[in-house]
Structure formats: C-alpha cells, structure tokens
Design a protein around this motif. Structure first.
Motif, PDB file in Angstrom:
ATOM      1  N   LYS A  39       0.741  -1.452   0.087  1.00  0.00           N
ATOM      2  CA  LYS A  39      -0.026  -0.041  -0.162  1.00  0.00           C
ATOM      3  C   LYS A  39       0.906   1.359  -0.030  1.00  0.00           C
ATOM      4  O   LYS A  39       2.212   1.059   0.219  1.00  0.00           O
ATOM      5  CB  LYS A  39      -1.047   0.120   1.167  1.00  0.00           C
ATOM      6  CG  LYS A  39      -1.890  -1.133   1.310  1.00  0.00           C
ATOM      7  CD  LYS A  39      -1.565  -2.314   2.066  1.00  0.00           C
ATOM      8  CE  LYS A  39      -1.045  -2.188   3.206  1.00  0.00           C
ATOM      9  NZ  LYS A  39      -0.389  -3.412   3.724  1.00  0.00           N
ATOM     10  N   ASN A  40       0.320   2.494  -0.020  1.00  0.00           N
ATOM     11  CA  ASN A  40       1.106   3.745  -0.121  1.00  0.00           C
ATOM     12  C   ASN A  40       1.411   3.938   1.121  1.00  0.00           C
ATOM     13  O   ASN A  40       2.530   4.489   1.308  1.00  0.00           O
ATOM     14  CB  ASN A  40      -0.010   4.720  -0.627  1.00  0.00           C
ATOM     15  CG  ASN A  40      -0.197   5.016  -2.127  1.00  0.00           C
ATOM     16  OD1 ASN A  40       0.677   4.702  -2.708  1.00  0.00           O
ATOM     17  ND2 ASN A  40      -1.312   5.417  -2.295  1.00  0.00           N
ATOM     18  N   LEU A  41       0.726   3.457   2.221  1.00  0.00           N
ATOM     19  CA  LEU A  41       1.101   3.501   3.446  1.00  0.00           C
ATOM     20  C   LEU A  41       2.608   2.691   3.767  1.00  0.00           C
ATOM     21  O   LEU A  41       3.576   3.283   4.470  1.00  0.00           O
ATOM     22  CB  LEU A  41       0.106   2.795   4.411  1.00  0.00           C
ATOM     23  CG  LEU A  41       0.429   2.606   5.990  1.00  0.00           C
ATOM     24  CD1 LEU A  41       0.656   4.045   6.621  1.00  0.00           C
ATOM     25  CD2 LEU A  41      -0.547   1.992   6.822  1.00  0.00           C
ATOM     26  N   ASP A  42       2.746   1.448   3.346  1.00  0.00           N
ATOM     27  CA  ASP A  42       3.834   0.788   3.351  1.00  0.00           C
ATOM     28  C   ASP A  42       5.096   1.413   2.786  1.00  0.00           C
ATOM     29  O   ASP A  42       6.298   1.690   3.594  1.00  0.00           O
ATOM     30  CB  ASP A  42       3.671  -0.676   2.555  1.00  0.00           C
ATOM     31  CG  ASP A  42       2.672  -1.420   3.177  1.00  0.00           C
ATOM     32  OD1 ASP A  42       2.490  -1.342   4.680  1.00  0.00           O
ATOM     33  OD2 ASP A  42       1.966  -2.168   2.448  1.00  0.00           O
ATOM     34  N   ASN A  44       5.280   4.623   2.060  1.00  0.00           N
ATOM     35  CA  ASN A  44       5.508   5.959   3.153  1.00  0.00           C
ATOM     36  C   ASN A  44       6.327   5.686   4.234  1.00  0.00           C
ATOM     37  O   ASN A  44       7.245   6.540   4.657  1.00  0.00           O
ATOM     38  CB  ASN A  44       4.206   6.788   3.285  1.00  0.00           C
ATOM     39  CG  ASN A  44       3.905   7.346   2.331  1.00  0.00           C
ATOM     40  OD1 ASN A  44       4.441   7.710   1.349  1.00  0.00           O
ATOM     41  ND2 ASN A  44       2.359   7.663   2.169  1.00  0.00           N
ATOM     42  N   ILE A  45       6.041   4.534   4.973  1.00  0.00           N
ATOM     43  CA  ILE A  45       6.767   4.221   6.042  1.00  0.00           C
ATOM     44  C   ILE A  45       8.221   3.850   5.724  1.00  0.00           C
ATOM     45  O   ILE A  45       9.220   4.079   6.335  1.00  0.00           O
ATOM     46  CB  ILE A  45       6.099   3.009   6.686  1.00  0.00           C
ATOM     47  CG1 ILE A  45       4.545   3.563   7.445  1.00  0.00           C
ATOM     48  CG2 ILE A  45       6.785   2.386   8.115  1.00  0.00           C
ATOM     49  CD1 ILE A  45       3.752   2.318   8.044  1.00  0.00           C
ATOM     50  N   HIS A  50       6.093   8.792   6.491  1.00  0.00           N
ATOM     51  CA  HIS A  50       4.863   8.612   7.435  1.00  0.00           C
ATOM     52  C   HIS A  50       5.023   9.192   8.578  1.00  0.00           C
ATOM     53  O   HIS A  50       5.987   8.965   9.543  1.00  0.00           O
ATOM     54  CB  HIS A  50       4.174   7.392   7.149  1.00  0.00           C
ATOM     55  CG  HIS A  50       2.787   7.278   7.608  1.00  0.00           C
ATOM     56  ND1 HIS A  50       2.268   6.754   9.101  1.00  0.00           N
ATOM     57  CD2 HIS A  50       1.523   7.380   6.733  1.00  0.00           C
ATOM     58  CE1 HIS A  50       1.105   6.714   8.876  1.00  0.00           C
ATOM     59  NE2 HIS A  50       0.545   6.861   7.842  1.00  0.00           N
ATOM     60  N   ASN A 113      -6.705  -3.307   4.319  1.00  0.00           N
ATOM     61  CA  ASN A 113      -6.520  -1.742   4.238  1.00  0.00           C
ATOM     62  C   ASN A 113      -7.615  -1.048   3.580  1.00  0.00           C
ATOM     63  O   ASN A 113      -7.854   0.107   4.120  1.00  0.00           O
ATOM     64  CB  ASN A 113      -5.235  -1.604   3.590  1.00  0.00           C
ATOM     65  CG  ASN A 113      -4.642  -0.284   3.631  1.00  0.00           C
ATOM     66  OD1 ASN A 113      -4.798   0.566   2.536  1.00  0.00           O
ATOM     67  ND2 ASN A 113      -4.133   0.220   5.023  1.00  0.00           N
ATOM     68  N   GLY A 238      -7.111  10.658   3.176  1.00  0.00           N
ATOM     69  CA  GLY A 238      -5.862  10.701   2.265  1.00  0.00           C
ATOM     70  C   GLY A 238      -5.544  11.917   1.903  1.00  0.00           C
ATOM     71  O   GLY A 238      -6.319  13.053   1.964  1.00  0.00           O
ATOM     72  N   GLY A 263      -7.927   7.853  10.384  1.00  0.00           N
ATOM     73  CA  GLY A 263      -6.673   7.022  10.026  1.00  0.00           C
ATOM     74  C   GLY A 263      -5.894   6.604  11.307  1.00  0.00           C
ATOM     75  O   GLY A 263      -6.480   6.888  12.469  1.00  0.00           O
TER      76      GLY A 263
END
Length: 322
Positions: A39-42, A44-45, A50, A113, A238, A263
């Motif tokens: 994911k974009n989350l992954d 960014n982390i 993030h 997610n 988002g 979030g």
C-alpha cells in the motif's frame, strides 16, 4: 528466512536472507506468510515520510499486514508485529481475522487496508445513515472503489464521485456510483456542478482521499450566505493531492460542517476492535459471494525491487506472494 528488507529509509527493499523472527510473549504468534499487499502506507513508512515511521530503525522487513498460516494450520489475515513481506512474521493474536475457505490469499491480503480506509470513515466518523448522499473525492483508487461499494452496502441513497480520468470515472457507475465529476475541468465549472448537486440532493457526507486544491473547492462550494444550512460531515482520509489547504474561517462560520479525519491515531480501541471482530469478517463474506470486488496484481517476493516501483493500473492493488 527470505524477506524484503530495507537498510535505510528511502531505499528500495532487497530480497535477501534475514533472521527468523522470534515470539517474545504469550500474545504473539508465528505466521508463515503467503501474501502481503503493498500500500501507499507501506511505501511512506519505508521512505520515512509517514508520521508513524520509526526513523531510528535500520535493516527492517517491509509490509504491515498479510495472510498466512499459523502453526496449527489456521489461515488468517493479521497485522504484523514484525514486517510481513517475508517467509515468516510475528503477529498479535488479538489483531487477526480468520480467512474463509472461499477467499483467495490475494484478495484476503488486499481487502483489509481498503476496508479500514473506507468503513471506518463511513461508520465511525461520518455515521452514515440510510438514504444519505455521499460524495467521494478521489474515488478511482483502490480504497475509493471500496468506499463506493460500502456506501451502497450501508444504505447510501446517492453516491457522487470525483477523479481525473473520465473513462475511469464512467466505470465507477457499474460499482454503484450515481454521478461523477471530473477534476480536470475549470474551477468555476467544478464549483458550479457541486453547488447544483448540493441544492438538488444536499450532500450529507464527504469522504476525501485527495485533500489539496479539490478539497478547497469542495469546502468553498458549501459556504453559506447567512441562512440555515444543511449539515455536512467531511472526513479526510488521504492527501494524495497535497497535505495542506487554505480554509477560510467564513466557511466554518457559515455552514453546519463537521470536519474530521480517519486514520491511525484517530480511531479508538473499541473501533479498532470492531474492525477486526465485526467489519472485516463481514467484508470477507461479501467478497466470497462476489458482492465486494477488489482487483489485484501479484508478483513473487523475489521481484520485490521491481514490484516496489512498478506502475499499477488505477484501482488495482499490488500483492506480493511468498
């Protein structure tokens, strides 16, 4: 074990050998991972961008969740205590959901997610009620598509969606959207269209995955003139179009507006528990019966460097298989 590892924030993950994770307490379980969605989350982390990133961490396995087998053979989806794009991972036994037999690994790993990014906003921040009008800003992505389907499932009376590509937006009508607005038109035309919609069918809920300039326009379209206004719940999920906006205080004073975010960090423990014990099991069942659809593209863990930068088509989720 083999794993996808980054040694410095911002670098591409490497397919390499990494020490097996170790169970450290009675709340942890070992999982043999079969699939993990990217994911974009992954990303960014992993890049350090993030707000939840541990900037001191080095040599870490990427991936926050996934599907696999416990030592007793039970197949589950789980949030990872350790990185999940690996042959093995440690999970918290209180943060897992059993995967039904009729659901494939790719779908089971990709769906949670997107469900969290939609159901939590619709149910707990917007408190969606049957018959309400929902506007989804930035609906062409994976989570936007799930939001359309869940808004319909939760009883929305009318669903309006926005996006940049008209051809893609047309396809959202098949998922349950009633009307679409193209973001590439002039500001004046966009404002005019939203105002007309708001007059005809007042917008009850706005779920926003873009923020940025489009959010400024949507909020501007709600501005009142001193009379009584319709209550609108605006939920930011988002910020694909920018992390900051300019917001006139007059908008906040002139309209009955509830502005909130959804979030990590904004959900309560009880809401997170409901996601795992109630919402995700229901969504898995809907997916088994083809009443909830998510499209995936899969690549093996050996191709993680290529996969990390690959261009995935709009509305599809990348899944790494192990």
């Amino acid at each position: 074990m083999k794993a996808a590892v980054i040694y410095k924030n911002g670098e591409l993950p490497k397919y390499t050998d990494f020490p097996d994770p170790i169970v450290e307490n009675e709340n942890q379980l070992l999982m043999n991972v079969k699939a993990s969605a990217v994911k974009n989350l992954d990303k960014n982390i992993a890049s350090g961008k993030h707000y939840s990133t541990d900037i001191k961490a080095t040599a870490k396995v990427v991936g926050g969740d996934g599907v696999g087998f416990l030592e007793d053979g039970t197949r589950v989806y789980a949030l990872g205590v350790t990185g999940m794009i690996a042959e093995k991972a440690i999970i918290d036994k209180h943060k897992m959901v059993k995967v039904p037999d009729g659901l494939d690994d790719n779908t089971a790993s990709a769906l949670p997610n997107a469900v969290a990014g939609s159901a939590m906003a619709l149910r707990f921040r917007a408190d969606i009620q049957k018959g309400e009008t929902v506007l989804i800003n930035g609906a062409t992505g994976v989570t936007g598509k799930i939001t359309i389907q869940l808004a319909k499932h939760y009883g929305a009376g009318r669903i309006i969606v926005t996006g940049r590509k008209e051809e893609t937006l047309k396809g959202l009508l098949d998922l349950g959207a009633d009307e679409y607005l193209v973001l590439t038109q002039s500001d004046e035309d966009f404002l005019s269209q939203i105002k007309a919609i708001h007059v005809k069918t007042p917008i009850d809920i706005i779920i926003d995955y873009l923020w940025g300039h489009s959010a400024e326009l949507i909020l501007k379209s709600l501005k009142g003139n001193g009379g009584f206004t319709h209550k609108t719940r605006y939920v930011s999920v988002g910020s694909m179009a920018g992390d900051t906006i300019q917001l006139s205080a007059e908008i906040l004073r002139s309209v009955d507006l509830k502005l909130s975010g959804s979030g990590f960090g904004s959900w309560t423990k009880e809401e997170m528990k409901l996601l795992l014990v109630e919402i995700l099991p229901e969504m898995f069942d809907l997916a088994v019966s083809k009443k909830l659809i998510i499209e995936t593209v899969s690549l093996p863990i050996q191709d993680i460097e290529k996969a990390w930068e690959i261009n995935i088509p709009d509305g599809k989720r990348l899944v790494i298989t192990i």
